[in-house]
Design a protein around this motif. Sequence first.
Motif, PDB file in Angstrom:
ATOM      1  N   ARG A 154       0.802  -1.222   0.000  1.00  0.00           N
ATOM      2  CA  ARG A 154       0.000   0.000   0.000  1.00  0.00           C
ATOM      3  C   ARG A 154       0.833   1.269   0.000  1.00  0.00           C
ATOM      4  O   ARG A 154       0.291   2.379  -0.031  1.00  0.00           O
ATOM      5  CB  ARG A 154      -0.983  -0.032   1.159  1.00  0.00           C
ATOM      6  N   ALA A 155       2.164   1.126   0.006  1.00  0.00           N
ATOM      7  CA  ALA A 155       3.024   2.289  -0.205  1.00  0.00           C
ATOM      8  C   ALA A 155       2.778   2.885  -1.585  1.00  0.00           C
ATOM      9  O   ALA A 155       3.137   4.031  -1.859  1.00  0.00           O
ATOM     10  CB  ALA A 155       4.488   1.902  -0.057  1.00  0.00           C
ATOM     11  N   LEU A 156       2.117   2.114  -2.460  1.00  0.00           N
ATOM     12  CA  LEU A 156       1.797   2.594  -3.804  1.00  0.00           C
ATOM     13  C   LEU A 156       1.037   3.912  -3.766  1.00  0.00           C
ATOM     14  O   LEU A 156       1.183   4.741  -4.658  1.00  0.00           O
ATOM     15  CB  LEU A 156       0.979   1.532  -4.551  1.00  0.00           C
ATOM     16  N   GLN A 157       0.249   4.111  -2.736  1.00  0.00           N
ATOM     17  CA  GLN A 157      -0.556   5.339  -2.663  1.00  0.00           C
ATOM     18  C   GLN A 157       0.307   6.592  -2.570  1.00  0.00           C
ATOM     19  O   GLN A 157      -0.162   7.697  -2.844  1.00  0.00           O
ATOM     20  CB  GLN A 157      -1.508   5.273  -1.472  1.00  0.00           C
ATOM     21  N   TYR A 158       1.581   6.453  -2.184  1.00  0.00           N
ATOM     22  CA  TYR A 158       2.461   7.602  -2.046  1.00  0.00           C
ATOM     23  C   TYR A 158       3.387   7.774  -3.249  1.00  0.00           C
ATOM     24  O   TYR A 158       4.184   8.707  -3.284  1.00  0.00           O
ATOM     25  CB  TYR A 158       3.300   7.466  -0.765  1.00  0.00           C
ATOM     26  N   ALA A 159       3.284   6.875  -4.229  1.00  0.00           N
ATOM     27  CA  ALA A 159       4.112   6.970  -5.432  1.00  0.00           C
ATOM     28  C   ALA A 159       3.559   8.033  -6.366  1.00  0.00           C
ATOM     29  O   ALA A 159       2.378   8.393  -6.310  1.00  0.00           O
ATOM     30  CB  ALA A 159       4.158   5.619  -6.136  1.00  0.00           C
ATOM     31  N   ALA A 160       4.407   8.526  -7.234  1.00  0.00           N
ATOM     32  CA  ALA A 160       3.970   9.501  -8.246  1.00  0.00           C
ATOM     33  C   ALA A 160       2.908   8.867  -9.143  1.00  0.00           C
ATOM     34  O   ALA A 160       2.875   7.647  -9.331  1.00  0.00           O
ATOM     35  CB  ALA A 160       5.161   9.951  -9.069  1.00  0.00           C
ATOM     36  N   ALA A 161       2.047   9.705  -9.703  1.00  0.00           N
ATOM     37  CA  ALA A 161       0.935   9.220 -10.526  1.00  0.00           C
ATOM     38  C   ALA A 161       1.410   8.334 -11.671  1.00  0.00           C
ATOM     39  O   ALA A 161       0.789   7.323 -11.992  1.00  0.00           O
ATOM     40  CB  ALA A 161       0.142  10.405 -11.066  1.00  0.00           C
ATOM     41  N   ALA A 162       2.530   8.689 -12.278  1.00  0.00           N
ATOM     42  CA  ALA A 162       3.032   7.899 -13.409  1.00  0.00           C
ATOM     43  C   ALA A 162       3.354   6.475 -12.982  1.00  0.00           C
ATOM     44  O   ALA A 162       3.123   5.521 -13.741  1.00  0.00           O
ATOM     45  CB  ALA A 162       4.274   8.564 -13.987  1.00  0.00           C
TER      46      ALA A 162
END
Length: 248
Positions: A154-162
């Motif tokens: 769920r760290a994905l939520q903090y990744a850049a949109a791209a």
Amino acid sequence: VGHGMPHSRVPASLQCHRAVLAALFVRDGRSLRLAAEELRDDWDLVAAAVMQSGQALKHASANLRADRELVRLALQQDGRALEHVAPELRGDREIVALAVQHPAQALNDIVNGAVCQDGVIAVATASCSALQFAAENLRSDRDLVLHAVERNGRALQYAAAALRGDRDVVATAVRQNWAALRSASQELRGDRELICEALRQDGRAIRYATEALQQELAPPAAATNLSRASQGRRGVGTGFLPHLPRRS
């Protein structure tokens, strides 16, 4: 202190007593908050505190929160201590990599559920990932984000949109935790293979699929309910089992 005096009741006369505080920090590093201001800038004392609890870094002086060696000691204990690191070091790739790859990051990725009054299960959306405290430019660093989602999907939520639209990154995150699907791009939430991978972990993942895939994969009655619910609630799961293709 050595005989059990409550930490919050350390007399003011002892708050500058180096030996007393050193002994206290061995037991509870977060007790650094009780130290006099000048001792929060004492490298050896603060090091003793953060080696017991990385979160003790919060109470260190601004000078020491920018000290690379001390910060590394704190992050080796707790990757989430990145929150308290000086801004210039939160933009340091080596420092952030140390934080996001900490083994305990996986323990911060538990998806909690609670039964609501209407009988459905609400999915918690927060996740304690060190990536959320990284400088913005590092959230666009593909390799760094991959390391983060390998530990904590769920760290994905903090990744850049791209990167939330990068299939390999999203697939890695979903394999680690189905709830990462919630942060995937709209296009990837229509990716049948990704949705099925998430559904194999938990049927609640159907909520994050596109409406077309919800209709395809959910039982007919459940699909109708999903369509209605998606208009009024987000992040809510159900107890049904979707129709999944068998793995070849």
